[in-house]
Design a protein around this motif. Structure first.
Motif, PDB file in Angstrom:
ATOM      1  N   THR A 152      57.599  32.696  23.418  1.00 14.03           N
ATOM      2  CA  THR A 152      57.412  33.092  22.957  1.00 14.03           C
ATOM      3  C   THR A 152      57.784  33.052  21.565  1.00 14.03           C
ATOM      4  O   THR A 152      59.310  32.920  20.745  1.00 14.03           O
ATOM      5  CB  THR A 152      57.580  34.261  23.373  1.00 14.03           C
ATOM      6  N   THR A 153      57.125  33.457  20.289  1.00 15.76           N
ATOM      7  CA  THR A 153      57.324  33.302  19.091  1.00 15.76           C
ATOM      8  C   THR A 153      57.941  34.783  18.005  1.00 15.76           C
ATOM      9  O   THR A 153      57.500  35.951  18.862  1.00 15.76           O
ATOM     10  CB  THR A 153      56.037  33.537  18.095  1.00 15.76           C
ATOM     11  N   GLY A 154      58.470  34.829  18.117  1.00 16.28           N
ATOM     12  CA  GLY A 154      59.406  35.704  16.638  1.00 16.28           C
ATOM     13  C   GLY A 154      58.478  35.287  14.623  1.00 16.28           C
ATOM     14  O   GLY A 154      58.074  34.447  14.882  1.00 16.28           O
ATOM     15  N   GLN A 155      59.291  36.072  14.450  1.00 17.47           N
ATOM     16  CA  GLN A 155      59.240  36.747  12.924  1.00 17.47           C
ATOM     17  C   GLN A 155      60.472  36.021  11.976  1.00 17.47           C
ATOM     18  O   GLN A 155      61.420  36.641  12.398  1.00 17.47           O
ATOM     19  CB  GLN A 155      58.571  37.665  12.570  1.00 17.47           C
ATOM     20  N   GLN A 156      60.521  34.350  11.476  1.00 17.20           N
ATOM     21  CA  GLN A 156      61.546  34.452  10.184  1.00 17.20           C
ATOM     22  C   GLN A 156      61.212  35.027   8.704  1.00 17.20           C
ATOM     23  O   GLN A 156      62.097  35.297   8.369  1.00 17.20           O
ATOM     24  CB  GLN A 156      60.568  32.672  10.245  1.00 17.20           C
ATOM     25  N   SER A 157      60.503  35.542   8.497  1.00 19.48           N
ATOM     26  CA  SER A 157      60.225  36.001   6.933  1.00 19.48           C
ATOM     27  C   SER A 157      58.309  36.623   7.886  1.00 19.48           C
ATOM     28  O   SER A 157      58.176  36.844   8.235  1.00 19.48           O
ATOM     29  CB  SER A 157      60.157  35.424   6.168  1.00 19.48           C
ATOM     30  N   ALA A 158      58.723  37.792   6.584  1.00 16.49           N
ATOM     31  CA  ALA A 158      57.128  38.209   6.006  1.00 16.49           C
ATOM     32  C   ALA A 158      55.868  37.014   6.663  1.00 16.49           C
ATOM     33  O   ALA A 158      55.057  37.582   6.960  1.00 16.49           O
ATOM     34  CB  ALA A 158      56.405  39.146   4.774  1.00 16.49           C
ATOM     35  N   TYR A 159      55.494  35.961   6.608  1.00 14.28           N
ATOM     36  CA  TYR A 159      54.607  34.818   6.648  1.00 14.28           C
ATOM     37  C   TYR A 159      54.555  33.897   7.271  1.00 14.28           C
ATOM     38  O   TYR A 159      54.494  32.650   7.198  1.00 14.28           O
ATOM     39  CB  TYR A 159      53.783  34.699   5.573  1.00 14.28           C
ATOM     40  N   GLN A 160      55.866  33.848   8.761  1.00 11.34           N
ATOM     41  CA  GLN A 160      56.262  31.933   8.864  1.00 11.34           C
ATOM     42  C   GLN A 160      56.750  32.916  10.479  1.00 11.34           C
ATOM     43  O   GLN A 160      57.175  33.822  10.436  1.00 11.34           O
ATOM     44  CB  GLN A 160      57.429  31.801   8.269  1.00 11.34           C
ATOM     45  N   ARG A 161      55.797  31.894  11.896  1.00 11.94           N
ATOM     46  CA  ARG A 161      56.365  32.275  12.489  1.00 11.94           C
ATOM     47  C   ARG A 161      58.140  31.804  12.594  1.00 11.94           C
ATOM     48  O   ARG A 161      57.587  30.495  12.633  1.00 11.94           O
ATOM     49  CB  ARG A 161      55.402  31.805  13.939  1.00 11.94           C
ATOM     50  N   VAL A 162      58.537  32.077  13.977  1.00 10.05           N
ATOM     51  CA  VAL A 162      59.643  31.124  14.170  1.00 10.05           C
ATOM     52  C   VAL A 162      59.200  30.830  15.903  1.00 10.05           C
ATOM     53  O   VAL A 162      59.453  31.981  16.610  1.00 10.05           O
ATOM     54  CB  VAL A 162      60.747  31.476  14.553  1.00 10.05           C
ATOM     55  N   ILE A 163      59.521  29.480  16.786  1.00 13.66           N
ATOM     56  CA  ILE A 163      59.759  28.972  18.154  1.00 13.66           C
ATOM     57  C   ILE A 163      60.892  28.552  18.230  1.00 13.66           C
ATOM     58  O   ILE A 163      60.924  27.030  17.677  1.00 13.66           O
ATOM     59  CB  ILE A 163      58.678  28.945  18.909  1.00 13.66           C
ATOM     60  N   ALA A 164      61.586  28.420  19.613  1.00 12.94           N
ATOM     61  CA  ALA A 164      62.644  27.880  20.001  1.00 12.94           C
ATOM     62  C   ALA A 164      62.279  26.885  20.975  1.00 12.94           C
ATOM     63  O   ALA A 164      61.394  27.078  22.316  1.00 12.94           O
ATOM     64  CB  ALA A 164      63.457  28.316  20.533  1.00 12.94           C
ATOM     65  N   CYS A 165      61.953  25.887  20.588  1.00 10.48           N
ATOM     66  CA  CYS A 165      61.780  24.959  21.655  1.00 10.48           C
ATOM     67  C   CYS A 165      62.220  23.163  21.070  1.00 10.48           C
ATOM     68  O   CYS A 165      62.159  22.883  20.049  1.00 10.48           O
ATOM     69  CB  CYS A 165      59.988  24.451  21.404  1.00 10.48           C
ATOM     70  N   PRO A 166      62.996  22.623  22.270  1.00 12.30           N
ATOM     71  CA  PRO A 166      64.011  21.809  21.366  1.00 12.30           C
ATOM     72  C   PRO A 166      62.944  20.390  21.884  1.00 12.30           C
ATOM     73  O   PRO A 166      61.750  20.500  21.926  1.00 12.30           O
ATOM     74  CB  PRO A 166      64.811  21.763  22.725  1.00 12.30           C
ATOM     75  N   ALA A 167      63.466  19.470  20.952  1.00 15.43           N
ATOM     76  CA  ALA A 167      62.606  18.638  21.041  1.00 15.43           C
ATOM     77  C   ALA A 167      61.403  17.968  20.354  1.00 15.43           C
ATOM     78  O   ALA A 167      60.519  17.592  20.154  1.00 15.43           O
ATOM     79  CB  ALA A 167      62.975  17.151  22.441  1.00 15.43           C
ATOM     80  N   TYR A 168      61.513  18.701  18.955  1.00 11.48           N
ATOM     81  CA  TYR A 168      60.521  18.144  18.213  1.00 11.48           C
ATOM     82  C   TYR A 168      60.935  17.628  16.635  1.00 11.48           C
ATOM     83  O   TYR A 168      61.002  18.631  16.053  1.00 11.48           O
ATOM     84  CB  TYR A 168      59.663  19.653  18.273  1.00 11.48           C
ATOM     85  N   PRO A 169      60.838  16.375  16.874  1.00 12.06           N
ATOM     86  CA  PRO A 169      61.734  15.790  15.668  1.00 12.06           C
ATOM     87  C   PRO A 169      60.551  15.204  14.530  1.00 12.06           C
ATOM     88  O   PRO A 169      59.015  15.913  14.609  1.00 12.06           O
ATOM     89  CB  PRO A 169      61.513  14.340  16.305  1.00 12.06           C
ATOM     90  N   SER A 170      60.493  14.868  13.996  1.00 13.85           N
ATOM     91  CA  SER A 170      59.458  13.691  13.062  1.00 13.85           C
ATOM     92  C   SER A 170      58.509  13.862  14.066  1.00 13.85           C
ATOM     93  O   SER A 170      58.301  12.514  15.140  1.00 13.85           O
ATOM     94  CB  SER A 170      60.037  12.768  11.831  1.00 13.85           C
ATOM     95  N   GLY A 171      57.220  13.655  13.023  1.00 15.28           N
ATOM     96  CA  GLY A 171      56.088  13.178  13.555  1.00 15.28           C
ATOM     97  C   GLY A 171      54.911  14.070  14.428  1.00 15.28           C
ATOM     98  O   GLY A 171      53.997  14.466  14.297  1.00 15.28           O
ATOM     99  N   THR A 172      56.071  15.789  14.921  1.00 17.37           N
ATOM    100  CA  THR A 172      55.040  16.151  15.279  1.00 17.37           C
ATOM    101  C   THR A 172      54.518  17.770  14.428  1.00 17.37           C
ATOM    102  O   THR A 172      54.030  18.398  14.408  1.00 17.37           O
ATOM    103  CB  THR A 172      56.318  17.503  16.103  1.00 17.37           C
ATOM    104  N   SER A 173      55.029  17.683  12.637  1.00 13.07           N
ATOM    105  CA  SER A 173      54.137  18.250  12.094  1.00 13.07           C
ATOM    106  C   SER A 173      52.758  18.624  12.289  1.00 13.07           C
ATOM    107  O   SER A 173      52.103  17.222  12.526  1.00 13.07           O
ATOM    108  CB  SER A 173      54.429  18.004  10.507  1.00 13.07           C
TER     109      SER A 173
END
Length: 337
Positions: A266-287
Motif C-alpha cells: 500500500t502506498t503512502g503520501q510523501q508530500s503534496a504530489y509524491q507517493r511513497v512505497i516500502a518495497c525492498p530491493a528496487y535498485p538502479s534500473g527500476t526507474s
C-alpha cells in the motif's frame, strides 16, 4: 499544459522525521545523488539515478524523427502462470480518501525481501515477477543490442488509441538513439519482440525546471514487423487522481538482474504530489517501473519523482498522477491522430 497548484517553496532535500526513522530502521547508507535509473557510464553506481547524458530530457514539444523499426520479430510467449497474489491487508497509515495537498502521512516500513518459496505470500516483499499477462506489459529499455547488461530503465505499455505508447520516468532518457523497448524481457530473451523508441514527451515543468513532481515521460514506438506493441502485449490504462492509500503492484528491472521483480504493498503520501512505497530491493534500473492499482488495474505511478525514485533500494517514490500527466497523454495522442 496545466500545472499543479503550488504551495510556498519547501526544502525538498530533507525527509520528514517519520521517513527518516523508517530509513534508519533499514540501516541504509547515505548517498549524495542516488536514484532508480541505471547510469549507462557507471553500472556500479548506488541508488536509482540515470547519471548519464540521458538524464537531460528534451521538451515535450520536441518529437524525434521516426527511424526504422527494430529487427527482432515478435513470437508467441509461453503460457502465463497465475497472476500476483491478492492485495495485502497491511500498509502505511494513510487515509485512502486523502487528496493531493493534504498532510503527508507516515512512511511505510520496508519488510525483508522474499525468497522464491515465499513469493507473493506477504505484503511488502519482493521477488521475481511471474510471467503473467500484466507482467508482459512491463519491459526493459535497452541502449544498443538486446543483451544482458544493456538495459538501463523500466517502462510499461500505456493504453492508447494508437497502441504505440509507453510510460516511464522523465529522468530516464532524452535521446531515442539506439533505444529499444523489450516487453516481458527475461534472461536475454525477447519473448514478444522489441520495439524501437522514436520520441520522448515530457511536460515543460520537467524539461525547463526539472520539476520532480512531473518526473514522468510518454514514449512513442515504431511498429515492429508491422505490429504495434499494444496489439501484441496489451496496455495499462492511466489512473489519474487515485487516492494515496492505494494498494499497488510495483514492477521493475534491476540493472544487475535479467528478469523483473514484483512487490505488492500500500502506498503512502510523501508530500503534496509524491507517493511513497516500502518495497525492498528496487535498485538502479527500476526507474520508470509502473505502480498498478490492484483494485482497478490502472497505472497510478512510475518509479521516479522525489530523489529520482529514492536514494535507497528499499523505499521508492512516484510523482502523483493527476491532470498534469493526463494532459500530457492527451497532447501526445492528439499529435499522433
Amino acid at each position: 499544459m496545466g500545472q499543479h497548484r503550488r504551495r510556498p517553496p519547501r526544502r525538498r532535500s530533507l525527509l520528514g522525521p517519520t521517513l527518516l526513522a523508517a530509513l534508519s530502521a533499514v540501516l541504509v547508507a547515505a548517498v549524495v545523488t542516488g536514484t532508480h535509473g541505471l547510469s549507462l557510464s557507471d553500472a556500479t553506481a548506488a541508488g536509482k539515478a540515470a547519471r548519464s547524458p540521458r538524464a537531460a530530457v528534451a521538451p515535450a514539444e520536441t518529437t524525434a524523427t521516426p527511424e526504422a523499426p527494430a529487427s527482432p520479430a515478435p513470437v508467441d510467449a509461453p503460457a502465463p502462470t497465475d497472476g500476483p497474489s491478492a492485495a495485502p491487508t497491511d500498509g502505511p497509515t494513510t487515509d485512502p480518501a486523502a487528496a493531493p495537498g493534504g498532510a503527508p502521512s507516515a512512511a511505510p516500513t520496508p519488510s525483508a525481501a522474499a525468497t522464491p518459496a515465499t513469493r507473493g505470500a506477504l505484503p511488502g516483499t519482493t521477488a521475481t515477477a511471474a510471467a503473467t499477462p500484466e507482467a508482459a506489459t512491463v519491459g526493459a529499455l535497452f541502449s544498443g543490442a538486446v543483451a544482458a547488461g544493456n538495459h538501463f530503465c523500466t517502462a510499461s505499455v500505456l493504453h492508447s488509441p494508437g497502441g504505440n505508447l509507453l510510460l516511464t520516468a522523465a529522468h530516464c532518457l532524452s535521446s531515442t538513439a539506439g533505444v529499444t523497448f523489450v516487453p516481458g524481457y527475461r534472461d536475454g530473451s525477447a519473448p514478444y519482440g522489441s520495439w524501437q523508441v522514436t520520441a520522448v514527451h515530457t511536460t515543460t515543468g520537467w524539461s525547463q525546471k526539472g520539476d520532480q513532481d512531473e518526473d514522468f515521460a510518454i514514449l512513442e514506438t515504431a511498429p515492429s514487423n508491422g505490429r504495434k506493441v499494444e496489439d501484441v502485449v496489451g496496455g495499462n490504462r492511466l489512473g489519474p487522481d487515485e487516492p494515496f492509500g492505494a494498494t499497488v503492484r510495483l514492477y521493475g528491472y534491476p540493472g544487475d538482474a535479467e528478469e523483473p521483480v514484483l512487490c505488492t504493498d500500500t502506498t503512502g503520501q510523501q508530500s503534496a504530489y509524491q507517493r511513497v512505497i516500502a518495497c525492498p530491493a528496487y535498485p538502479s534500473g527500476t526507474s520508470g517501473g509502473p505502480w498498478i492499482d490492484t483494485a482497478t488495474g490502472d497505472v497510478v505511478g512510475a518509479i521516479g519523482g522525489y530523489q529520482q525514485g529514492g536514494d535507497t533500494d528499499d523505499i521508492s517514490y512516484s510523482a502523483y498522477f493527476d491532470h498534469t500527466v493526463a494532459g500530457l497523454v492527451s497532447q501526445v495522442e492528439a499529435a499522433a491522430s
